[in-house]
Design a protein around this motif. Structure first.
Motif, PDB file in Angstrom:
ATOM      1  N   ARG A 108       4.894   1.158  -3.306  1.00  0.00           N
ATOM      2  CA  ARG A 108       5.311  -0.024  -2.558  1.00  0.00           C
ATOM      3  C   ARG A 108       6.789   0.084  -2.157  1.00  0.00           C
ATOM      4  O   ARG A 108       7.171  -0.296  -1.045  1.00  0.00           O
ATOM      5  N   LEU A 112       8.170  -0.144   1.696  1.00  0.00           N
ATOM      6  CA  LEU A 112       9.203  -1.070   2.144  1.00  0.00           C
ATOM      7  C   LEU A 112      10.394  -0.319   2.740  1.00  0.00           C
ATOM      8  O   LEU A 112      10.974  -0.751   3.740  1.00  0.00           O
ATOM      9  N   PRO A 160      -4.078 -13.229   3.960  1.00  0.00           N
ATOM     10  CA  PRO A 160      -2.833 -12.998   3.201  1.00  0.00           C
ATOM     11  C   PRO A 160      -3.073 -12.726   1.719  1.00  0.00           C
ATOM     12  O   PRO A 160      -2.279 -12.042   1.075  1.00  0.00           O
ATOM     13  N   PHE A 163      -3.441  -8.958   1.152  1.00  0.00           N
ATOM     14  CA  PHE A 163      -2.194  -8.197   1.209  1.00  0.00           C
ATOM     15  C   PHE A 163      -1.296  -8.517   0.019  1.00  0.00           C
ATOM     16  O   PHE A 163      -0.515  -7.662  -0.429  1.00  0.00           O
ATOM     17  N   ALA A 164      -1.419  -9.722  -0.533  1.00  0.00           N
ATOM     18  CA  ALA A 164      -0.620 -10.098  -1.702  1.00  0.00           C
ATOM     19  C   ALA A 164      -0.980  -9.270  -2.922  1.00  0.00           C
ATOM     20  O   ALA A 164      -0.173  -9.147  -3.856  1.00  0.00           O
ATOM     21  N   VAL A 167       1.340  -6.103  -1.817  1.00  0.00           N
ATOM     22  CA  VAL A 167       2.770  -6.416  -1.770  1.00  0.00           C
ATOM     23  C   VAL A 167       2.937  -7.897  -2.107  1.00  0.00           C
ATOM     24  O   VAL A 167       2.458  -8.754  -1.353  1.00  0.00           O
ATOM     25  N   PRO A 169       4.223 -11.663  -2.248  1.00  0.00           N
ATOM     26  CA  PRO A 169       4.866 -12.431  -1.169  1.00  0.00           C
ATOM     27  C   PRO A 169       6.390 -12.352  -1.169  1.00  0.00           C
ATOM     28  O   PRO A 169       7.013 -12.331  -0.114  1.00  0.00           O
ATOM     29  N   GLN A 171       8.223  -9.919  -1.727  1.00  0.00           N
ATOM     30  CA  GLN A 171       8.699  -8.644  -1.194  1.00  0.00           C
ATOM     31  C   GLN A 171       8.236  -8.388   0.241  1.00  0.00           C
ATOM     32  O   GLN A 171       8.618  -7.386   0.841  1.00  0.00           O
ATOM     33  N   GLN A 172       7.426  -9.289   0.764  1.00  0.00           N
ATOM     34  CA  GLN A 172       6.887  -9.074   2.106  1.00  0.00           C
ATOM     35  C   GLN A 172       7.933  -9.342   3.179  1.00  0.00           C
ATOM     36  O   GLN A 172       8.888 -10.076   2.961  1.00  0.00           O
ATOM     37  N   ARG A 173       7.734  -8.696   4.330  1.00  0.00           N
ATOM     38  CA  ARG A 173       8.547  -8.933   5.511  1.00  0.00           C
ATOM     39  C   ARG A 173       7.619  -9.332   6.649  1.00  0.00           C
ATOM     40  O   ARG A 173       6.447  -8.926   6.649  1.00  0.00           O
ATOM     41  N   LEU A 176       4.866  -6.827   8.149  1.00  0.00           N
ATOM     42  CA  LEU A 176       4.588  -5.718   7.242  1.00  0.00           C
ATOM     43  C   LEU A 176       3.090  -5.460   7.091  1.00  0.00           C
ATOM     44  O   LEU A 176       2.654  -4.297   7.050  1.00  0.00           O
ATOM     45  N   ALA A 177       2.291  -6.518   7.000  1.00  0.00           N
ATOM     46  CA  ALA A 177       0.845  -6.335   6.859  1.00  0.00           C
ATOM     47  C   ALA A 177       0.280  -5.620   8.088  1.00  0.00           C
ATOM     48  O   ALA A 177      -0.551  -4.710   7.960  1.00  0.00           O
TER      49      ALA A 177
END
Length: 202
Positions: A108, A112, A160, A163-164, A167, A169, A171-173, A176-177
């Motif tokens: 991860r 990122l 969502p 994806f959580a 990664v 939430p 750390q998400q941008r 990104l997904a």
């Protein structure tokens, strides 16, 4: 326009029958969800015991969403891959989970970094990360050919909660997904003629 008493009665009968059918379908759906939730609870009770502190140490911010898990179980109920993944996950020890999550955290961080560096999703670096993710799934859960990996990545954008699991939430941008999905699709295209064992498809 006016209706006779008989016509009103017929309309009411149709409405009641439709409502009854909808209720029967909803009851059946909820019963299936209850069965899956009960199974998940049993796994928690008989699986690897973790205190809250140990759970955070192993899983960190990656949260297990029971609502997503139950829906995924229903969606893929007839999938051999789903059954294999659940069986292998149930068999993992606490140390297995530590290694698995440590591997995922390292991956991860690389994802990122690539995203923040502006690496293109169809570039070599992003596709290599997508391939590492595919092999991670195969190593710890179930064989994951490129087409299956595409479907998994599609869920990252569509839901969502999916994806959580990859990664957290925090750390998400934004974007990104979608970036991950594009990298997975690009990598799948790169390996279109190669199966999960690295042999040419027959």
């Amino acid at each position: 326009m006016s209706y006779s008493v008989g016509q009103v009665s017929d309309f009411a009968g149709v409405t009641v029958r439709t409502l009854q059918r909808q209720l029967d379908e909803e009851i059946a759906r909820l019963q299936r969800l209850a069965e899956v939730a009960e199974r998940a609870i049993e796994v928690q009770k008989t699986g690897v015991p973790l205190t809250p502190q140990e759970r955070f140490e192993v899983f960190g911010e990656v949260a297990f969403d029971l609502s997503y898990a139950t829906e995924a179980e229903l969606k893929w109920a007839h999938s051999d891959g789903q059954r294999e993944a659940m069986a292998r996950a149930d068999a993992h020890t606490k140390e297995d989970w530590r290694r698995l999550m440590g591997e995922a955290a390292a991956w991860r961080a690389e994802l990122l970094a690539a995203f923040d560096d502006g690496e293109p999703s169809c570039g070599e670096r992003a596709m290599d990360l997508a391939e590492e993710h595919r092999l991670h799934i195969a190593r710890w859960f179930t064989s994951c050919p490129p087409d299956m990996h595409r479907r998994i990545a599609d869920d990252f954008v569509a839901d969502p909660r999916a994806f959580a699991l990859v990664v957290p939430p925090s750390q998400q941008r934004p974007g990104l997904a979608a970036y991950m999905r594009q990298a997975v699709h690009a990598n799948a295209g790169r390996h279109a003629d190669v199966d999960t064992d690295g042999e040419e498809s027959r």
